[in-house]
Design a protein around this motif. Structure first.
Motif, PDB file in Angstrom:
ATOM      1  N   UNK A 155       0.858  -1.192   0.000  1.00  0.00           N
ATOM      2  CA  UNK A 155       0.000   0.000   0.000  1.00  0.00           C
ATOM      3  C   UNK A 155       0.893   1.241   0.000  1.00  0.00           C
ATOM      4  N   UNK A 156       0.846   1.964  -1.112  1.00  0.00           N
ATOM      5  CA  UNK A 156       1.709   3.117  -1.390  1.00  0.00           C
ATOM      6  C   UNK A 156       0.854   4.363  -1.169  1.00  0.00           C
ATOM      7  N   UNK A 157       1.166   5.202  -0.138  1.00  0.00           N
ATOM      8  CA  UNK A 157       0.197   6.185   0.357  1.00  0.00           C
ATOM      9  C   UNK A 157       0.765   7.612   0.361  1.00  0.00           C
ATOM     10  N   UNK A 158       1.168   8.136  -0.789  1.00  0.00           N
ATOM     11  CA  UNK A 158       1.582   9.547  -0.840  1.00  0.00           C
ATOM     12  C   UNK A 158       0.392  10.451  -1.173  1.00  0.00           C
ATOM     13  N   UNK A 159       0.618  11.743  -1.114  1.00  0.00           N
ATOM     14  CA  UNK A 159      -0.371  12.676  -1.663  1.00  0.00           C
ATOM     15  C   UNK A 159      -0.232  12.690  -3.186  1.00  0.00           C
ATOM     16  N   UNK A 160      -1.264  13.165  -3.849  1.00  0.00           N
ATOM     17  CA  UNK A 160      -1.196  13.251  -5.301  1.00  0.00           C
ATOM     18  C   UNK A 160      -0.087  14.209  -5.727  1.00  0.00           C
ATOM     19  N   UNK A 161       0.134  15.282  -4.952  1.00  0.00           N
ATOM     20  CA  UNK A 161       1.209  16.214  -5.291  1.00  0.00           C
ATOM     21  C   UNK A 161       2.569  15.525  -5.216  1.00  0.00           C
ATOM     22  N   UNK A 162       2.779  14.734  -4.172  1.00  0.00           N
ATOM     23  CA  UNK A 162       4.038  14.008  -4.038  1.00  0.00           C
ATOM     24  C   UNK A 162       4.196  12.978  -5.144  1.00  0.00           C
ATOM     25  N   UNK A 163       3.105  12.274  -5.477  1.00  0.00           N
ATOM     26  CA  UNK A 163       3.158  11.274  -6.546  1.00  0.00           C
ATOM     27  C   UNK A 163       3.545  11.920  -7.868  1.00  0.00           C
ATOM     28  N   UNK A 164       2.974  13.081  -8.156  1.00  0.00           N
ATOM     29  CA  UNK A 164       3.272  13.748  -9.427  1.00  0.00           C
ATOM     30  C   UNK A 164       4.718  14.219  -9.493  1.00  0.00           C
ATOM     31  N   UNK A 214      -1.837   1.445  -5.069  1.00  0.00           N
ATOM     32  CA  UNK A 214      -1.640   2.878  -4.827  1.00  0.00           C
ATOM     33  C   UNK A 214      -2.847   3.476  -4.098  1.00  0.00           C
ATOM     34  N   UNK A 215      -2.555   4.277  -3.078  1.00  0.00           N
ATOM     35  CA  UNK A 215      -3.581   4.988  -2.317  1.00  0.00           C
ATOM     36  C   UNK A 215      -3.149   6.450  -2.302  1.00  0.00           C
ATOM     37  N   UNK A 216      -3.846   7.288  -3.059  1.00  0.00           N
ATOM     38  CA  UNK A 216      -3.438   8.683  -3.200  1.00  0.00           C
ATOM     39  C   UNK A 216      -4.375   9.584  -2.409  1.00  0.00           C
ATOM     40  N   UNK A 217      -3.795  10.391  -1.512  1.00  0.00           N
ATOM     41  CA  UNK A 217      -4.598  11.382  -0.800  1.00  0.00           C
ATOM     42  C   UNK A 217      -4.609  12.675  -1.608  1.00  0.00           C
ATOM     43  N   UNK A 218      -5.783  13.344  -1.601  1.00  0.00           N
ATOM     44  CA  UNK A 218      -5.967  14.483  -2.504  1.00  0.00           C
ATOM     45  C   UNK A 218      -6.573  15.684  -1.791  1.00  0.00           C
ATOM     46  N   UNK A 238      -8.213  23.676  10.778  1.00  0.00           N
ATOM     47  CA  UNK A 238      -7.394  24.526  11.640  1.00  0.00           C
ATOM     48  C   UNK A 238      -5.924  24.411  11.262  1.00  0.00           C
ATOM     49  N   UNK A 239      -5.451  23.180  11.079  1.00  0.00           N
ATOM     50  CA  UNK A 239      -4.034  22.933  10.808  1.00  0.00           C
ATOM     51  C   UNK A 239      -3.922  21.607  10.076  1.00  0.00           C
ATOM     52  N   UNK A 240      -3.243  21.593   8.950  1.00  0.00           N
ATOM     53  CA  UNK A 240      -3.127  20.357   8.159  1.00  0.00           C
ATOM     54  C   UNK A 240      -1.920  19.504   8.546  1.00  0.00           C
ATOM     55  N   UNK A 241      -1.162  19.923   9.568  1.00  0.00           N
ATOM     56  CA  UNK A 241      -0.004  19.137  10.001  1.00  0.00           C
ATOM     57  C   UNK A 241      -0.438  17.725  10.393  1.00  0.00           C
ATOM     58  N   UNK A 242       0.188  16.719   9.809  1.00  0.00           N
ATOM     59  CA  UNK A 242      -0.058  15.332  10.192  1.00  0.00           C
ATOM     60  C   UNK A 242      -1.301  14.704   9.611  1.00  0.00           C
ATOM     61  N   UNK A 243      -2.016  15.405   8.725  1.00  0.00           N
ATOM     62  CA  UNK A 243      -3.239  14.815   8.172  1.00  0.00           C
ATOM     63  C   UNK A 243      -2.944  13.563   7.344  1.00  0.00           C
ATOM     64  N   UNK A 244      -1.864  13.603   6.560  1.00  0.00           N
ATOM     65  CA  UNK A 244      -1.494  12.415   5.793  1.00  0.00           C
ATOM     66  C   UNK A 244      -1.126  11.250   6.688  1.00  0.00           C
ATOM     67  N   UNK A 245      -0.404  11.528   7.776  1.00  0.00           N
ATOM     68  CA  UNK A 245      -0.034  10.474   8.719  1.00  0.00           C
ATOM     69  C   UNK A 245      -1.268   9.892   9.391  1.00  0.00           C
TER      70      UNK A 245
END
Length: 312
Positions: free
Chosen positions: A190-199, A222-226, A250-257
């Motif tokens: 399971x490969x879980x980057x953001x779409x920006x990172x993937x691109x 692939x699991x892409x967060x967007x 409020x704050x996007x810090x750690x949302x991907x994690x």
């Protein structure tokens, strides 16, 4: 039977966060803000804290320094029930840390000290204990100087051969990241980057184009967060889109994690990919509602209740 649900290997950071920060004061002047927090963060640290809150039995595998920042990181994880026996405490090195000035819109320009994570490695004598788990998560590729590239590929391959499900995320993609990511892909379930990172990694634009790019290089799923567009999971030719929830950010810090933690927790429950992604989305939404990478999440029951409310 494995001793741990999850081994989380990689980048452990102390985050120092303040909000709202509109501008850095000139000269030696002082401005006042509403909130300052310390959190355990990083693509390993932030994920394992959320996994522990979601009720999984976790072991942390990484490195800290011999400073006061390490005391906080290790104590905080231990109080959450995380096994820290494989955390290396390195003499003469600072704990990796980041200062985050969180803007009113949730953006978070950062100042980072690389520190101990650049000196971290998994030695052969550690391997049996590291792989005593159902799920193996490698987080922080790109900021793990000794482990990046071929050593990470060997570690992920060993995890798969030991019967672990492998999950992966990076800390951020740059022009030189592809060369350390490419050797890993065939060993990632399971490969879980953001779409920006993937691109950035692939050098091509578009969700479907990136899904096929990484599938063709060996990634099982692939699991892409967007961001506000939610997430998309590619299961062979099937595409599963889970929308974002309607929340005040409020704050996007750690949302991907947090998404990764919820997704792994869902897989550990044998939920469908759709339901695992919903648990990831709920976890990320709660984190986005407060300051820091562990904000909002209390425990599994609270996350499940909030998820049910958001999905009505």
């Amino acid at each position: 039977m494995s001793r741990f649900d999850v081994s989380v290997v990689g980048l452990y950071i102390l985050d120092i966060l303040g909000r709202p920060v509109v501008a850095i004061p000139e000269g030696g002047n002082v401005d006042f803000i509403d909130e300052i927090r310390l959190t355990v963060a990083g693509t390993a640290g932030g994920t394992i804290v959320d996994l522990a809150k979601l009720g999984l039995n976790c072991q942390a595998v990484g490195a800290v320094g011999d400073d006061e920042k390490a005391d906080f990181v290790l104590d905080h994880m231990a109080r959450l029930g995380i096994d820290c026996h494989l955390m290396q405490r390195l003499e003469g090195v600072e704990t990796s840390a980041t200062i985050l000035n969180v803007r009113p819109n949730g953006e978070r320009p950062a100042l980072h000290c690389r520190g101990a994570s650049d000196h971290f490695d998994v030695s052969d004598d550690m391997l049996r204990k590291v792989l005593d788990c159902r799920f193996f998560h490698l987080g922080g590729t790109g900021l793990l100087a000794k482990l990046d590239g071929a050593p990470s590929a060997r570690l992920l391959k060993a995890a798969q051969e030991a019967g672990c499900v492998t999950t992966w995320d990076l800390v951020g993609a740059g022009p030189d990241t592809w060369q350390v990511v490419e050797p890993l892909l065939q060993h990632i379930d399971y490969f879980i980057p953001s779409i920006e990172e993937a691109e950035i990694l692939s050098g091509i634009s578009g969700v479907e184009q990136n899904i096929r790019f990484f599938q063709s290089r060996g990634v099982k799923c692939p699991v892409l967060t967007m961001g506000s567009e939610g997430s998309i999971i590619a299961d062979g030719e099937d595409r599963i889109h889970v929308p974002a929830y309607d929340i005040k950010v409020v704050d996007t810090t750690g949302c991907g994690d947090a998404f990764t933690a919820g997704f792994i927790a869902g897989l550990a429950d044998d939920r469908s990919l759709t339901e695992a992604a919903h648990l990831g989305t709920a976890s990320a939404s709660l984190v986005a509602s407060g300051l820091g990478s562990d904000a909002g999440i209390v425990d599994r029951a609270q996350v499940e209740a909030e998820m049910a409310r958001w999905r009505q």
